[in-house]
Design an enzyme around this catalytic site. Structure first.
Site, PDB file in Angstrom:
ATOM      1  N   ARG A  77      10.276 -44.861  23.012  1.00  0.00           N
ATOM      2  CA  ARG A  77       9.679 -45.551  22.036  1.00  0.00           C
ATOM      3  C   ARG A  77       8.000 -45.492  22.025  1.00  0.00           C
ATOM      4  O   ARG A  77       7.622 -45.771  23.112  1.00  0.00           O
ATOM      5  CB  ARG A  77       9.930 -47.169  22.133  1.00  0.00           C
ATOM      6  CG  ARG A  77       9.229 -47.949  21.046  1.00  0.00           C
ATOM      7  CD  ARG A  77       9.385 -49.480  21.239  1.00  0.00           C
ATOM      8  NE  ARG A  77       9.018 -50.252  20.200  1.00  0.00           N
ATOM      9  CZ  ARG A  77       7.779 -51.126  20.788  1.00  0.00           C
ATOM     10  NH1 ARG A  77       7.637 -51.480  21.992  1.00  0.00           N
ATOM     11  NH2 ARG A  77       7.430 -51.629  19.769  1.00  0.00           N
ATOM     12  N   HIS A 121       1.428 -50.075  15.666  1.00  0.00           N
ATOM     13  CA  HIS A 121       1.152 -50.701  17.204  1.00  0.00           C
ATOM     14  C   HIS A 121      -0.248 -51.028  17.095  1.00  0.00           C
ATOM     15  O   HIS A 121      -1.085 -50.482  18.005  1.00  0.00           O
ATOM     16  CB  HIS A 121       1.686 -49.756  18.225  1.00  0.00           C
ATOM     17  CG  HIS A 121       1.990 -50.643  19.387  1.00  0.00           C
ATOM     18  ND1 HIS A 121       3.334 -50.799  20.158  1.00  0.00           N
ATOM     19  CD2 HIS A 121       1.313 -51.655  20.084  1.00  0.00           C
ATOM     20  CE1 HIS A 121       3.234 -51.642  21.319  1.00  0.00           C
ATOM     21  NE2 HIS A 121       1.925 -51.994  21.155  1.00  0.00           N
ATOM     22  N   GLU A 166       4.881 -56.709  17.209  1.00  0.00           N
ATOM     23  CA  GLU A 166       4.372 -57.760  17.515  1.00  0.00           C
ATOM     24  C   GLU A 166       3.285 -58.355  16.658  1.00  0.00           C
ATOM     25  O   GLU A 166       2.192 -58.430  16.898  1.00  0.00           O
ATOM     26  CB  GLU A 166       3.725 -57.955  18.957  1.00  0.00           C
ATOM     27  CG  GLU A 166       4.694 -57.388  20.295  1.00  0.00           C
ATOM     28  CD  GLU A 166       4.135 -57.731  21.545  1.00  0.00           C
ATOM     29  OE1 GLU A 166       2.981 -57.962  21.579  1.00  0.00           O
ATOM     30  OE2 GLU A 166       4.807 -57.733  22.491  1.00  0.00           O
ATOM     31  N   ASN A 295      10.504 -58.116  22.415  1.00  0.00           N
ATOM     32  CA  ASN A 295       9.736 -57.893  23.575  1.00  0.00           C
ATOM     33  C   ASN A 295       9.793 -59.041  24.331  1.00  0.00           C
ATOM     34  O   ASN A 295       9.278 -60.180  23.812  1.00  0.00           O
ATOM     35  CB  ASN A 295       8.135 -57.464  23.348  1.00  0.00           C
ATOM     36  CG  ASN A 295       8.053 -55.884  22.540  1.00  0.00           C
ATOM     37  OD1 ASN A 295       9.378 -55.376  22.503  1.00  0.00           O
ATOM     38  ND2 ASN A 295       6.920 -55.809  22.130  1.00  0.00           N
ATOM     39  N   TYR A 297       8.240 -60.752  28.120  1.00  0.00           N
ATOM     40  CA  TYR A 297       7.222 -60.705  29.445  1.00  0.00           C
ATOM     41  C   TYR A 297       7.535 -61.983  30.394  1.00  0.00           C
ATOM     42  O   TYR A 297       7.524 -62.041  31.390  1.00  0.00           O
ATOM     43  CB  TYR A 297       5.935 -60.508  29.225  1.00  0.00           C
ATOM     44  CG  TYR A 297       5.870 -58.826  28.772  1.00  0.00           C
ATOM     45  CD1 TYR A 297       5.705 -57.865  29.619  1.00  0.00           C
ATOM     46  CD2 TYR A 297       5.913 -58.616  27.572  1.00  0.00           C
ATOM     47  CE1 TYR A 297       5.650 -56.455  29.251  1.00  0.00           C
ATOM     48  CE2 TYR A 297       5.783 -57.217  26.879  1.00  0.00           C
ATOM     49  CZ  TYR A 297       5.682 -56.292  27.899  1.00  0.00           C
ATOM     50  OH  TYR A 297       5.454 -54.952  27.385  1.00  0.00           O
ATOM     51  N   GLU A 372      10.708 -53.892  24.582  1.00  0.00           N
ATOM     52  CA  GLU A 372       9.755 -54.029  25.763  1.00  0.00           C
ATOM     53  C   GLU A 372       9.867 -55.234  26.878  1.00  0.00           C
ATOM     54  O   GLU A 372      10.084 -56.037  26.401  1.00  0.00           O
ATOM     55  CB  GLU A 372       8.340 -54.175  25.384  1.00  0.00           C
ATOM     56  CG  GLU A 372       7.383 -53.397  24.590  1.00  0.00           C
ATOM     57  CD  GLU A 372       5.758 -53.553  24.344  1.00  0.00           C
ATOM     58  OE1 GLU A 372       5.304 -54.420  24.844  1.00  0.00           O
ATOM     59  OE2 GLU A 372       5.715 -53.211  23.168  1.00  0.00           O
TER      60      GLU A 372
HETATM   61  C1  FCB Z   1       2.826 -56.109  24.560  1.00  0.00           C
HETATM   62  C2  FCB Z   1       2.059 -54.999  23.637  1.00  0.00           C
HETATM   63  C3  FCB Z   1       2.323 -53.730  24.702  1.00  0.00           C
HETATM   64  C4  FCB Z   1       1.853 -53.760  25.978  1.00  0.00           C
HETATM   65  C5  FCB Z   1       2.408 -55.070  26.666  1.00  0.00           C
HETATM   66  C6  FCB Z   1       1.706 -55.315  28.130  1.00  0.00           C
HETATM   67  O1  FCB Z   1       2.181 -57.327  23.951  1.00  0.00           O
HETATM   68  O2  FCB Z   1       3.074 -54.652  22.881  1.00  0.00           O
HETATM   69  O3  FCB Z   1       1.459 -52.712  23.925  1.00  0.00           O
HETATM   70  O4  FCB Z   1       0.329 -54.094  26.020  1.00  0.00           O
HETATM   71  O5  FCB Z   1       2.278 -56.289  26.011  1.00  0.00           O
END
Ligand code: FCB
Length: 472
Positions: A77, A121, A166, A295, A297, A372
């Protein structure tokens, strides 16, 4: 942790973004994006860095593809830099810029790696920001033109298209909070930006289908928020619901159901009259999607501030705008609880399971992809030159297990992309945060295998999670 098996056709990949890895910001006719401009602003980037050189992937893409082939991933990607394709305000195509992505795509295909291309992006051409940026409606139309040009040229070879990465960050970090380019703090503008990003997505999907055919696989990637109430009080639950509307439903509603939740308008009535929303826009936005990229985290815990009341329109407009969340002045985020990653983000794998299942319950037919997931830690290079990133391995293992649990409970997740292939330019954090499966020595541009890359390689090869500790 008991090993978990994934289907043979599950797509394991890695992800990057143009400005974070390419460098070569003036090569072959590229002109500045909002990130080049923002990086030049004193204090905007933690270490004063920029994407000017980054990982030099623009020149080293063949080496990076060789690494991916060794890793065994089935998909890459990457994103396409808009200011390489249309470097000037009149939108003329820059063939040299397009040729780069054509070569990259061909090289991926030659290695059996599926190209998953993100059109946006975050690197908006600076000339479009000068004309108003995402708060200006015309930017959406311009995105549609850009999407048509790229899809016309690469449409026969791209496996999956992602319109936007995002939009939450583009709208709210870019225009509400100012932590990201273009660094504006204007909540009414941020809401207009959100709508125009939605519109851009819809126009982009239509352009891709017109150019690449109705069977082209189209998607968008959202960083959906996982929000937990600090207590089970009605007030804290309301705080969660309000943040979910402005953080998640503002995209999901128009994209998947063709409507905005009416409460979004009342939540933000003191910020904007939404006059940027025109008849017919929702039909343009609501286009067929092949899959939704998610995505993930970390999660957040939030509460309603005791006794806080939303400001009125004149109050809200008479003082500087603060924070990333338009209309959410009465809500607050609690400090995350550890163990944290180097970003200061919590580690909450169950949030990924819950998120995938909640989207699946709402749209049972929709296919999903984790586009992600990953973590930054303060990696140390050992004396023998290797990087033993045990914490990243543990993070990956826990989140891939969480993904497996969501799939076992019925979520149709087709793939997972580790963020990131290589350490890179982490936006406002510059080069201070490292997310790569491979380390990068930014002096020499050497790529260094980390234990997490070995762990991921074993997973990709066998379709089964290896022991979390590579030394086990
Ligand atoms: C996301 C982004 C990516 C990267 C990660 C850690 O928000 O899409 O580009 O910076 O965080």
């Amino acid at each position: 942790m008991t090993p978990r098996s994934f289907p043979a056709d599950f797509v394991w990949g890695t992800a990057t973004a143009a400005y974070q890895v390419e460098g070569a910001t003036t090569a072959d006719g590229r002109t500045p994006s909002i990130w080049d401009t923002f990086c030049a602003r004193p204090g905007a980037i933690a270490d004063g860095g920029s994407g000017q050189v980054a990982c030099d992937q623009y020149h080293r893409y063949l080496d990076d593809i060789a690494l991916m082939a060794e890793l065994g991933v089935k998909a890459y990607r990457f994103s396409i830099a808009w200011p390489r394709i249309q470097p000037t305000a009149d939108g003329t195509l820059n063939q040299a810029g397009l040729d780069h992505y054509s070569r990259l795509t061909d090289a991926l295909l030659a290695h059996g790696i599926a190209p998953v291309a993100t059109l946006y992006h975050w690197d908006l051409p600076q000339y479009l920001e000068d004309a108003g940026g995402w708060p200006a409606r015309d930017t959406a139309a311009r995105f549609g033109d850009y999407a048509a040009v790229v899809a016309g040229a690469l449409g026969d070879r791209i496996d999956t298209w992602t319109t936007l990465n995002e939009p939450w960050c583009s709208a709210y970090l870019g225009y509400a909070d100012g932590e990201h380019a273009p660094g504006r703090r204007d909540h009414p503008a941020a809401l207009a930006a959100a709508h125009h990003l939605n519109l851009a997505h819809g126009l982009g999907v239509q352009a891709i289908r017109a150019q690449a055919g109705g069977t082209a696989r189209t998607s968008i990637t959202l960083n959906l928020q996982v929000l937990r109430p600090a207590t089970d009080s009605a007030a804290d639950q309301r705080a969660v619901a309000q943040l979910e509307r402005i953080g998640n439903d503002i995209w999901l509603g128009p994209l998947l159901d063709g409507r905005y939740d009416e409460r979004l308008f009342s939540d933000t009535a003191h910020v904007s009259d939404w006059s940027f929303l025109r008849d017919g826009d929702l039909a343009q936005i609501h286009q067929p999607l092949s899959l939704l990229g998610i995505n993930y985290y970390s999660s957040s815990t939030v509460r309603q501030r005791a006794g806080a009341v939303p400001p009125t329109w004149p109050e809200a407009h008479s003082r500087p705008w603060r924070g990333a969340w338009p209309g959410c002045e009465t809500v607050e985020f609690l400090p995350p609880t550890g163990p944290l990653t180097a970003m200061g983000w919590n580690q909450d794998p169950s949030g990924l399971t819950e998120l995938l299942l909640s989207v699946h319950r709402r749209w049972p037919e929709l296919e999903l992809m984790v586009t992600e997931n990953g973590s930054a830690f303060d990696d140390q290079v050992a004396d023998d030159g290797s990087i033993h990133d045990r914490e990243r391995v543990a993070y990956l293992a826990a989140h891939i297990e969480a993904l497996g649990q969501a799939m076992a409970a019925g979520a149709p997740v087709r793939g997972y992309f580790a963020w990131s292939l290589i350490d890179n330019f982490e936006w406002a954090c510059g080069y201070t945060k490292r997310f790569g499966l491979f380390g990068v020595d930014f002096q020499t541009q050497a790529r260094i295998w980390k234990d997490s890359a070995r762990w991921y390689q074993a997973l990709v090869r066998t379709g089964q999670t290896p022991a979390a500790d590579p030394a086990d």
